[in-house]
Design an enzyme around this catalytic site. Structure first.
Site, PDB file in Angstrom:
ATOM      1  N   GLU A   1      -6.780   4.585   7.848  1.00 54.42           N
ATOM      2  CA  GLU A   1      -6.544   6.007   7.564  1.00 54.42           C
ATOM      3  C   GLU A   1      -7.771   6.635   6.904  1.00 54.42           C
ATOM      4  O   GLU A   1      -8.070   7.814   7.129  1.00 54.42           O
ATOM      5  CB  GLU A   1      -5.283   6.154   6.693  1.00 54.42           C
ATOM      6  CG  GLU A   1      -4.029   5.918   7.535  1.00 54.42           C
ATOM      7  CD  GLU A   1      -2.858   5.330   6.783  1.00 54.42           C
ATOM      8  OE1 GLU A   1      -2.839   5.362   5.545  1.00 54.42           O
ATOM      9  OE2 GLU A   1      -1.942   4.800   7.461  1.00 54.42           O
TER      10      GLU A   1
ATOM     11  N   GLY B   1       2.723   2.265  10.771  1.00 53.85           N
ATOM     12  CA  GLY B   1       3.670   3.361  10.619  1.00 53.85           C
ATOM     13  C   GLY B   1       4.405   3.725  11.893  1.00 53.85           C
ATOM     14  O   GLY B   1       5.031   4.782  11.976  1.00 53.85           O
TER      15      GLY B   1
ATOM     16  N   LYS C   1       0.115   4.220  -0.280  1.00 52.33           N
ATOM     17  CA  LYS C   1      -0.542   5.389   0.339  1.00 52.33           C
ATOM     18  C   LYS C   1      -0.356   6.628  -0.554  1.00 52.33           C
ATOM     19  O   LYS C   1      -0.337   6.487  -1.769  1.00 52.33           O
ATOM     20  CB  LYS C   1      -0.031   5.581   1.774  1.00 52.33           C
ATOM     21  CG  LYS C   1      -0.183   4.281   2.591  1.00 52.33           C
ATOM     22  CD  LYS C   1       0.017   4.445   4.066  1.00 52.33           C
ATOM     23  CE  LYS C   1      -0.179   3.091   4.747  1.00 52.33           C
ATOM     24  NZ  LYS C   1      -0.069   3.172   6.207  1.00 52.33           N
TER      25      LYS C   1
ATOM     26  N   ASN D   1       0.866  -1.174   0.000  1.00 51.04           N
ATOM     27  CA  ASN D   1       0.000   0.000   0.000  1.00 51.04           C
ATOM     28  C   ASN D   1       0.908   1.230   0.000  1.00 51.04           C
ATOM     29  O   ASN D   1       1.501   1.567   1.021  1.00 51.04           O
ATOM     30  CB  ASN D   1      -0.892  -0.030   1.251  1.00 51.04           C
ATOM     31  CG  ASN D   1      -1.738   1.212   1.390  1.00 51.04           C
ATOM     32  OD1 ASN D   1      -1.786   2.056   0.488  1.00 51.04           O
ATOM     33  ND2 ASN D   1      -2.417   1.336   2.517  1.00 51.04           N
TER      34      ASN D   1
ATOM     35  N   GLU E   1      -5.068  -5.076  10.609  1.00 50.58           N
ATOM     36  CA  GLU E   1      -4.090  -4.008  10.810  1.00 50.58           C
ATOM     37  C   GLU E   1      -4.401  -3.268  12.110  1.00 50.58           C
ATOM     38  O   GLU E   1      -5.225  -2.335  12.123  1.00 50.58           O
ATOM     39  CB  GLU E   1      -4.154  -3.007   9.643  1.00 50.58           C
ATOM     40  CG  GLU E   1      -3.761  -3.590   8.306  1.00 50.58           C
ATOM     41  CD  GLU E   1      -3.194  -2.526   7.371  1.00 50.58           C
ATOM     42  OE1 GLU E   1      -2.101  -2.760   6.828  1.00 50.58           O
ATOM     43  OE2 GLU E   1      -3.811  -1.451   7.200  1.00 50.58           O
TER      44      GLU E   1
ATOM     45  N   SER F   1       3.657  -2.109  10.387  1.00 53.49           N
ATOM     46  CA  SER F   1       5.110  -2.136  10.599  1.00 53.49           C
ATOM     47  C   SER F   1       5.751  -3.467  10.185  1.00 53.49           C
ATOM     48  O   SER F   1       6.685  -3.933  10.843  1.00 53.49           O
ATOM     49  CB  SER F   1       5.461  -1.774  12.045  1.00 53.49           C
ATOM     50  OG  SER F   1       5.042  -0.449  12.320  1.00 53.49           O
TER      51      SER F   1
ATOM     52  N   HIS G   1      -9.443   1.000   4.884  1.00 51.64           N
ATOM     53  CA  HIS G   1      -8.171   1.237   5.593  1.00 51.64           C
ATOM     54  C   HIS G   1      -8.420   2.187   6.765  1.00 51.64           C
ATOM     55  O   HIS G   1      -9.208   3.122   6.654  1.00 51.64           O
ATOM     56  CB  HIS G   1      -7.126   1.818   4.629  1.00 51.64           C
ATOM     57  CG  HIS G   1      -5.752   1.782   5.217  1.00 51.64           C
ATOM     58  ND1 HIS G   1      -5.317   2.728   6.129  1.00 51.64           N
ATOM     59  CD2 HIS G   1      -4.742   0.893   5.064  1.00 51.64           C
ATOM     60  CE1 HIS G   1      -4.079   2.415   6.501  1.00 51.64           C
ATOM     61  NE2 HIS G   1      -3.710   1.315   5.878  1.00 51.64           N
TER      62      HIS G   1
HETATM   63  P1  13P Z   1       3.166   0.355   7.655  1.00 50.60           P
HETATM   64  O1  13P Z   1       3.661  -0.926   7.034  1.00 50.60           O
HETATM   65  O2  13P Z   1       3.863   1.571   7.160  1.00 50.60           O
HETATM   66  O3  13P Z   1       3.050   0.247   9.135  1.00 50.60           O
HETATM   67  O4  13P Z   1       1.642   0.535   7.119  1.00 50.60           O
HETATM   68  C1  13P Z   1       0.782  -0.522   7.202  1.00 50.60           C
HETATM   69  C2  13P Z   1      -0.432  -0.187   6.425  1.00 50.60           C
HETATM   70  O5  13P Z   1      -1.185   0.691   6.792  1.00 50.60           O
HETATM   71  C3  13P Z   1      -0.674  -0.929   5.197  1.00 50.60           C
HETATM   72  O6  13P Z   1      -1.956  -0.685   4.716  1.00 50.60           O
END
Ligand code: 13P
Length: 252
Positions: free
Chosen positions: A97, A173, A11, A9, A167, A213, A95
């Site tokens: 976010e 992150g 982002k 992803n 997740e 992560s 997601h």
């Molecule tokens: P990270 O791998 O940067 O923690 O992000 C995970 C994520 O949100 C994947 O959709």
């Protein structure tokens, strides 16, 4: 047999030239991978160019969101059919976010999942709890509650094709991944919910990813676990070498 699926992803990162460079590097590094599905999810603006770059390869194209309507006066939204038109095969839905910054609700997510399947896309549904919820011992309850609504509009044969990414929000992150045993326990909870609603065979088919992560050093800890069928990778998917190493740890 559930085929492992590793999705990146990206982002809101990468211009078109940067995205093409990244995926070209990745293609070289994963050329010999046979047994794992590999998906890259660039931002909308780079989908076309990345799609051109991966044409004919084993790497599939994914989007990070869609809207549930097929067309109409929805300024700024992208219809499922528009993604199909671009060669997109997978789409991330729900997601954390988007739940946080776009106030996406589980009811919205249910409509998006239904629309994705209707258009012939393979969705990756994201679920996961906040830190306070885990600390209060409520993680399972939260994830179960999300799934109850998210899966509401789907038929059994659709759920069999679904990928569900667990997740935990506090792991995204932050560099602080979940304990592999906790991720495996939640994968079982997810399978139990699916089993209760759609039957044991469906629970057996559904693929569960861990995300939060995941990096080249820790991916093997998750991907070797029974019940974890892949990873949804954020930051580490922006580096071809790291993402390729994660893909390879799923292929072992
Ligand atoms: P990270 O791998 O940067 O923690 O992000 C995970 C994520 O949100 C994947 O959709």
């Amino acid at each position: 047999m559930r085929v492992p699926i590793i999705a990146g992803n990206w982002k809101m990162n990468k211009t078109i030239p940067e995205a093409v460079t990244l995926v070209q590097e990745l293609l070289t590094l994963v050329a010999d991978v046979q047994s794992t599905e590999i998906v890259v999810c660039p931002p909308f603006t780079a989908l076309y160019s990345v799609g051109q770059a991966i044409a004919g390869s084993r790497v599939a194209l994914g989007a990070q969101n869609l809207f549930w309507e097929a067309k109409g006066a929805y300024t700024g939204e992208i219809a499922p059919g528009m993604l199909v038109d671009l060669g997109v095969r997978h789409v991330i839905i729900g997601h954390s976010e988007r739940r946080a910054y776009q106030q996406e609700t589980d009811a919205d997510i249910a409509k998006k999942l239904e629309a994705a399947f209707k258009a012939g896309l393979s969705p990756i549904l994201c679920v996961g709890e906040h830190l306070a919820e885990r600390e209060a011992g409520r993680a399972e309850e939260v994830v179960k509650g999300q799934l109850e609504v998210d899966l509401e509009l789907l038929a059994t044969d659709q759920v069999q094709q679904l990928v569900i990414a667990y997740e935990p929000i506090w792991a995204i992150g932050t560099g602080r991944s979940a304990q592999p045993a906790d991720a495996a326990a939640m994968a079982q909870v997810i399978r139990d919910v699916v089993g209760a609603k759609f039957g044991a065979d469906t629970a057996d088919c559904v693929r569960v990813q861990y995300g939060g992560s995941v990096n080249a050093a820790n991916s093997g800890d998750f991907l070797t676990l029974e019940g974890i069928d892949g990873a949804l990778v954020g930051g580490a998917s922006l580096k071809a070498k790291d993402f390729a190493a994660i893909v390879k740890s799923a292929s072992k």
